[in-house]
Design an enzyme around this catalytic site. Structure first.
Site, PDB file in Angstrom:
ATOM      1  N   SER A   1      18.772  49.828  34.081  1.00  0.00           N
ATOM      2  CA  SER A   1      19.553  49.609  35.306  1.00  0.00           C
ATOM      3  C   SER A   1      19.897  48.137  35.485  1.00  0.00           C
ATOM      4  O   SER A   1      19.061  47.251  35.233  1.00  0.00           O
ATOM      5  CB  SER A   1      18.750  50.057  36.539  1.00  0.00           C
ATOM      6  N   ILE A   2      21.114  47.876  35.970  1.00  0.00           N
ATOM      7  CA  ILE A   2      21.500  46.498  36.278  1.00  0.00           C
ATOM      8  C   ILE A   2      20.541  45.934  37.333  1.00  0.00           C
ATOM      9  O   ILE A   2      20.155  44.769  37.273  1.00  0.00           O
ATOM     10  CB  ILE A   2      22.968  46.447  36.741  1.00  0.00           C
TER      11      ILE A   2
ATOM     12  N   VAL B   1      20.755  56.325  50.644  1.00  0.00           N
ATOM     13  CA  VAL B   1      21.733  55.668  51.532  1.00  0.00           C
ATOM     14  C   VAL B   1      22.708  56.635  52.200  1.00  0.00           C
ATOM     15  O   VAL B   1      23.529  56.213  53.012  1.00  0.00           O
ATOM     16  CB  VAL B   1      22.517  54.550  50.794  1.00  0.00           C
TER      17      VAL B   1
ATOM     18  N   ILE C   1      24.182  50.367  43.808  1.00  0.00           N
ATOM     19  CA  ILE C   1      24.224  51.804  44.063  1.00  0.00           C
ATOM     20  C   ILE C   1      25.657  52.321  43.969  1.00  0.00           C
ATOM     21  O   ILE C   1      26.565  51.723  44.557  1.00  0.00           O
ATOM     22  CB  ILE C   1      23.666  52.078  45.488  1.00  0.00           C
TER      23      ILE C   1
ATOM     24  N   ALA D   1      29.581  59.202  41.967  1.00  0.00           N
ATOM     25  CA  ALA D   1      30.725  60.117  42.124  1.00  0.00           C
ATOM     26  C   ALA D   1      30.425  61.349  41.287  1.00  0.00           C
ATOM     27  O   ALA D   1      29.687  61.262  40.294  1.00  0.00           O
ATOM     28  CB  ALA D   1      32.011  59.461  41.647  1.00  0.00           C
TER      29      ALA D   1
ATOM     30  N   TYR E   1      38.131  56.021  35.498  1.00  0.00           N
ATOM     31  CA  TYR E   1      37.288  55.479  36.579  1.00  0.00           C
ATOM     32  C   TYR E   1      37.662  56.138  37.911  1.00  0.00           C
ATOM     33  O   TYR E   1      36.834  56.319  38.794  1.00  0.00           O
ATOM     34  CB  TYR E   1      37.411  53.960  36.633  1.00  0.00           C
TER      35      TYR E   1
ATOM     36  N   LYS F   1      35.440  51.390  44.745  1.00  0.00           N
ATOM     37  CA  LYS F   1      35.113  49.970  44.484  1.00  0.00           C
ATOM     38  C   LYS F   1      36.101  49.045  45.195  1.00  0.00           C
ATOM     39  O   LYS F   1      35.731  47.946  45.627  1.00  0.00           O
ATOM     40  CB  LYS F   1      35.098  49.676  42.984  1.00  0.00           C
TER      41      LYS F   1
ATOM     42  N   SER G   1      23.983  55.633  34.520  1.00  0.00           N
ATOM     43  CA  SER G   1      25.266  56.004  35.134  1.00  0.00           C
ATOM     44  C   SER G   1      26.374  56.112  34.100  1.00  0.00           C
ATOM     45  O   SER G   1      27.265  56.951  34.219  1.00  0.00           O
ATOM     46  CB  SER G   1      25.679  54.968  36.180  1.00  0.00           C
TER      47      SER G   1
HETATM   48  P1  NDP Z   1      22.028  53.146  37.162  1.00  0.00           P
HETATM   49  O1  NDP Z   1      22.286  54.577  36.861  1.00  0.00           O
HETATM   50  O2  NDP Z   1      20.887  52.498  36.499  1.00  0.00           O
HETATM   51  O3  NDP Z   1      21.914  52.918  38.727  1.00  0.00           O
HETATM   52  C1  NDP Z   1      22.656  53.624  39.690  1.00  0.00           C
HETATM   53  C2  NDP Z   1      21.782  53.725  40.906  1.00  0.00           C
HETATM   54  O4  NDP Z   1      22.497  54.309  42.014  1.00  0.00           O
HETATM   55  C3  NDP Z   1      20.567  54.595  40.664  1.00  0.00           C
HETATM   56  O5  NDP Z   1      19.395  53.833  40.779  1.00  0.00           O
HETATM   57  C4  NDP Z   1      20.663  55.632  41.778  1.00  0.00           C
HETATM   58  O6  NDP Z   1      19.427  55.881  42.387  1.00  0.00           O
HETATM   59  C5  NDP Z   1      21.513  54.938  42.791  1.00  0.00           C
HETATM   60  N1  NDP Z   1      21.996  55.909  43.772  1.00  0.00           N
HETATM   61  C6  NDP Z   1      22.844  56.955  43.576  1.00  0.00           C
HETATM   62  N2  NDP Z   1      22.942  57.661  44.709  1.00  0.00           N
HETATM   63  C7  NDP Z   1      22.163  57.047  45.648  1.00  0.00           C
HETATM   64  C8  NDP Z   1      21.851  57.301  47.013  1.00  0.00           C
HETATM   65  N3  NDP Z   1      22.364  58.327  47.688  1.00  0.00           N
HETATM   66  N4  NDP Z   1      21.007  56.441  47.653  1.00  0.00           N
HETATM   67  C9  NDP Z   1      20.475  55.399  47.019  1.00  0.00           C
HETATM   68  N5  NDP Z   1      20.711  55.112  45.718  1.00  0.00           N
HETATM   69  C10 NDP Z   1      21.545  55.934  45.042  1.00  0.00           C
HETATM   70  O7  NDP Z   1      23.416  52.427  36.808  1.00  0.00           O
HETATM   71  P2  NDP Z   1      23.952  50.931  36.859  1.00  0.00           P
HETATM   72  O8  NDP Z   1      22.832  49.977  36.825  1.00  0.00           O
HETATM   73  O9  NDP Z   1      25.001  50.892  35.834  1.00  0.00           O
HETATM   74  O10 NDP Z   1      24.675  50.888  38.286  1.00  0.00           O
HETATM   75  C11 NDP Z   1      24.405  49.931  39.293  1.00  0.00           C
HETATM   76  C12 NDP Z   1      25.705  49.446  39.919  1.00  0.00           C
HETATM   77  O11 NDP Z   1      26.433  48.703  38.947  1.00  0.00           O
HETATM   78  C13 NDP Z   1      26.646  50.539  40.406  1.00  0.00           C
HETATM   79  O12 NDP Z   1      27.225  50.124  41.625  1.00  0.00           O
HETATM   80  C14 NDP Z   1      27.703  50.572  39.324  1.00  0.00           C
HETATM   81  O13 NDP Z   1      28.944  51.066  39.800  1.00  0.00           O
HETATM   82  C15 NDP Z   1      27.783  49.100  38.997  1.00  0.00           C
HETATM   83  N6  NDP Z   1      28.446  48.764  37.734  1.00  0.00           N
HETATM   84  C16 NDP Z   1      28.004  49.275  36.540  1.00  0.00           C
HETATM   85  C17 NDP Z   1      28.623  48.949  35.354  1.00  0.00           C
HETATM   86  C18 NDP Z   1      28.151  49.513  34.048  1.00  0.00           C
HETATM   87  O14 NDP Z   1      28.886  49.412  33.062  1.00  0.00           O
HETATM   88  N7  NDP Z   1      26.982  50.091  33.952  1.00  0.00           N
HETATM   89  C19 NDP Z   1      29.782  48.043  35.332  1.00  0.00           C
HETATM   90  C20 NDP Z   1      30.134  47.509  36.623  1.00  0.00           C
HETATM   91  C21 NDP Z   1      29.497  47.887  37.777  1.00  0.00           C
HETATM   92  P3  NDP Z   1      18.482  57.090  41.908  1.00  0.00           P
HETATM   93  O15 NDP Z   1      18.318  56.807  40.479  1.00  0.00           O
HETATM   94  O16 NDP Z   1      17.234  56.897  42.674  1.00  0.00           O
HETATM   95  O17 NDP Z   1      19.246  58.337  42.189  1.00  0.00           O
HETATM   96  C1  N5H Z   2      35.982  53.491  33.090  1.00  0.00           C
HETATM   97  C2  N5H Z   2      34.710  53.744  33.002  1.00  0.00           C
HETATM   98  C3  N5H Z   2      34.187  54.995  32.383  1.00  0.00           C
HETATM   99  C4  N5H Z   2      34.403  56.266  33.254  1.00  0.00           C
HETATM  100  C5  N5H Z   2      33.766  56.233  34.594  1.00  0.00           C
HETATM  101  C6  N5H Z   2      32.483  56.011  34.874  1.00  0.00           C
HETATM  102  C7  N5H Z   2      31.992  55.798  36.216  1.00  0.00           C
HETATM  103  C8  N5H Z   2      30.735  55.517  36.478  1.00  0.00           C
HETATM  104  C9  N5H Z   2      30.190  55.211  37.837  1.00  0.00           C
HETATM  105  C10 N5H Z   2      29.397  56.294  38.541  1.00  0.00           C
HETATM  106  C11 N5H Z   2      28.398  55.589  39.427  1.00  0.00           C
HETATM  107  C12 N5H Z   2      28.695  57.229  37.573  1.00  0.00           C
HETATM  108  C13 N5H Z   2      28.116  58.458  38.217  1.00  0.00           C
HETATM  109  O1  N5H Z   2      28.146  58.650  39.414  1.00  0.00           O
HETATM  110  C14 N5H Z   2      27.476  59.448  37.268  1.00  0.00           C
HETATM  111  C15 N5H Z   2      27.001  60.730  37.958  1.00  0.00           C
HETATM  112  O2  N5H Z   2      28.087  61.610  38.188  1.00  0.00           O
HETATM  113  C16 N5H Z   2      26.002  61.469  37.015  1.00  0.00           C
HETATM  114  N1  N5H Z   2      24.813  60.650  36.732  1.00  0.00           N
HETATM  115  C17 N5H Z   2      23.674  60.704  37.476  1.00  0.00           C
HETATM  116  O3  N5H Z   2      23.549  61.445  38.423  1.00  0.00           O
HETATM  117  C18 N5H Z   2      22.555  59.758  37.056  1.00  0.00           C
HETATM  118  C19 N5H Z   2      21.356  60.583  36.674  1.00  0.00           C
HETATM  119  C20 N5H Z   2      22.298  58.817  38.223  1.00  0.00           C
HETATM  120  C21 N5H Z   2      21.170  57.847  37.971  1.00  0.00           C
HETATM  121  O4  N5H Z   2      23.491  58.062  38.399  1.00  0.00           O
HETATM  122  C22 N5H Z   2      23.834  57.641  39.646  1.00  0.00           C
HETATM  123  N2  N5H Z   2      24.946  56.891  39.690  1.00  0.00           N
HETATM  124  O5  N5H Z   2      23.188  57.913  40.609  1.00  0.00           O
HETATM  125  C23 N5H Z   2      33.708  52.795  33.600  1.00  0.00           C
HETATM  126  C24 N5H Z   2      32.734  52.176  32.605  1.00  0.00           C
HETATM  127  C25 N5H Z   2      33.476  51.456  31.494  1.00  0.00           C
HETATM  128  C26 N5H Z   2      31.850  51.123  33.352  1.00  0.00           C
HETATM  129  C27 N5H Z   2      30.897  51.729  34.380  1.00  0.00           C
HETATM  130  C28 N5H Z   2      29.891  52.692  33.878  1.00  0.00           C
HETATM  131  C29 N5H Z   2      31.056  51.354  35.674  1.00  0.00           C
HETATM  132  C30 N5H Z   2      30.195  51.749  36.815  1.00  0.00           C
HETATM  133  O6  N5H Z   2      30.621  51.547  37.970  1.00  0.00           O
HETATM  134  O7  N5H Z   2      29.051  52.192  36.610  1.00  0.00           O
END
Ligand code: NDP
Ligand code: N5H
Length: 257
Positions: free
Chosen positions: A20-21, A68, A95, A98, A158, A165, A198
């Site tokens: 996780s970030i 949240v 957080i 979608a 996305y 966002k 994610s």
């Molecule tokens: P992770 O999957 O590690 O983290 C996503 C987090 O969102 C999880 O810890 C999850 O919590 C939390 N979350 C989802 N639903 C809820 C909720 N209802 N209440 C509280 N927490 C919730 O992914 P990332 O580290 O990649 O994502 C962190 C942020 O970085 C996001 O905003 C993402 O859009 C952003 N980001 C990510 C990029 C990437 O390439 N990975 C690029 C740019 C931005 P739980 O696990 O407890 O459900």
């Molecule tokens: C253009 C892209 C690739 C396509 C889109 C990706 C979007 C990702 C963001 C969201 C947050 C992902 C997401 O909600 C996944 C869920 O439907 C299913 N996953 C889960 O439920 C896991 C178990 C939990 C931990 O995840 C969450 N979010 O709670 C974007 C990429 C190039 C960059 C990227 C990945 C951006 C981003 O915002 O994360």
């Protein structure tokens, strides 16, 4: 001016696992001497978060639930933090959510429920959390959230998350304006693609990363450590003049046509 955060306390929201970030941010703040409080959404990842936090070997760290989507959970989370810690100096909001079916194909296929869900968790939550956290940031503070280029430009797949966002980035600016008078700064880091939970299941993530390696000015993909270090800057006094800003930590990819 040092980057030491000794004597300061930060709330880290959104650690799911070690990729996780939020965990990259936690490690950077921990190394700078900060006290950390972690929040998680559901029981699904409670044990994982607790196991990770134990590796910090810091018995002042707290782990609390905070889904949240629930006002009462945000309220009780920050009430518990107030009771146990008193003052906090910042919040890392990492957080987003979608429905998977709305992260592929055409954007316009999103339905009302999926649109609202993505905006509720990924955008509104920052405002709800900022309001609750303000009461505990009596010595001033810094709020940092995470965004992606797809909030500024159309990035394939996305979709609804890009629209959420855009709302999140506008929220950063309105919140910065509201909270500046209390000495609280609000900024976002726009991170390049990082392989996290994610990102898992995202079709063709490898080719997205390859494109960054080939075309981004720095010719490499973004790491959790790079985002963590920029967050450390935003949480420290070195960034005391910065608010309402979206800082790209993406190897410079956003400047390309
Ligand atoms: P992770 O999957 O590690 O983290 C996503 C987090 O969102 C999880 O810890 C999850 O919590 C939390 N979350 C989802 N639903 C809820 C909720 N209802 N209440 C509280 N927490 C919730 O992914 P990332 O580290 O990649 O994502 C962190 C942020 O970085 C996001 O905003 C993402 O859009 C952003 N980001 C990510 C990029 C990437 O390439 N990975 C690029 C740019 C931005 P739980 O696990 O407890 O459900
Ligand atoms: C253009 C892209 C690739 C396509 C889109 C990706 C979007 C990702 C963001 C969201 C947050 C992902 C997401 O909600 C996944 C869920 O439907 C299913 N996953 C889960 O439920 C896991 C178990 C939990 C931990 O995840 C969450 N979010 O709670 C974007 C990429 C190039 C960059 C990227 C990945 C951006 C981003 O915002 O994360």
């Amino acid at each position: 001016m040092q980057l030491s955060l000794q004597g300061k306390t930060y709330v880290i929201m959104g650690v799911a696992n070690k990729r996780s970030i939020a965990w990259g941010i936690a490690r950077a703040l921990h190394a700078a001497g900060a006290r950390l409080i972690f929040t998680y959404a559901g029981e699904r990842f409670e044990n994982e978060v607790k196991k990770l936090v134990a590796t910090l070997e810091d018995d002042t760290a707290l782990v609390l639930p905070c889904d949240v989507t629930k006002d009462e959970e945000i309220a009780s989370c920050f009430a518990q933090i107030k009771e146990k810690v008193g003052v906090i100096h910042g919040v890392a909001h990492c957080i987003a959510f979608a429905n998977k079916e709305h992260l592929e194909g055409e954007y316009m296929n999103v339905d009302r429920e999926g649109f609202l869900l993505a905006h509720n968790i990924s955008a509104y939550s920052l405002t709800a959390v900022a309001k609750a956290a303000k009461e505990l940031m009596t010595e001033g503070g810094s709020i940092v959230t995470l965004t992606y280029l797809g909030g500024e430009r159309v990035v394939q797949n996305y979709n609804v998350m890009g629209v959420a966002k855009a709302s999140l980035e506008a929220s950063v600016k309105y919140l910065a304006n509201d909270l500046g008078k209390y000495g609280i700064r609000v900024n976002a880091i726009s991170a390049g693609p990082i392989r996290t939970l994610s990102a898992k299941g995202v079709g063709d993530f490898n080719s997205i990363l390859k494109e960054i390696e080939e075309r981004a000015p720095l010719r490499r993909t973004t790491t959790q450590e790079e985002v963590g270090d920029t967050a450390l800057f935003l949480f420290s006094d070195l960034s005391r003049g910065v608010t309402g800003e979206i800082i790209h930590v993406d190897s410079g990819y956003h400047i390309l046509a």
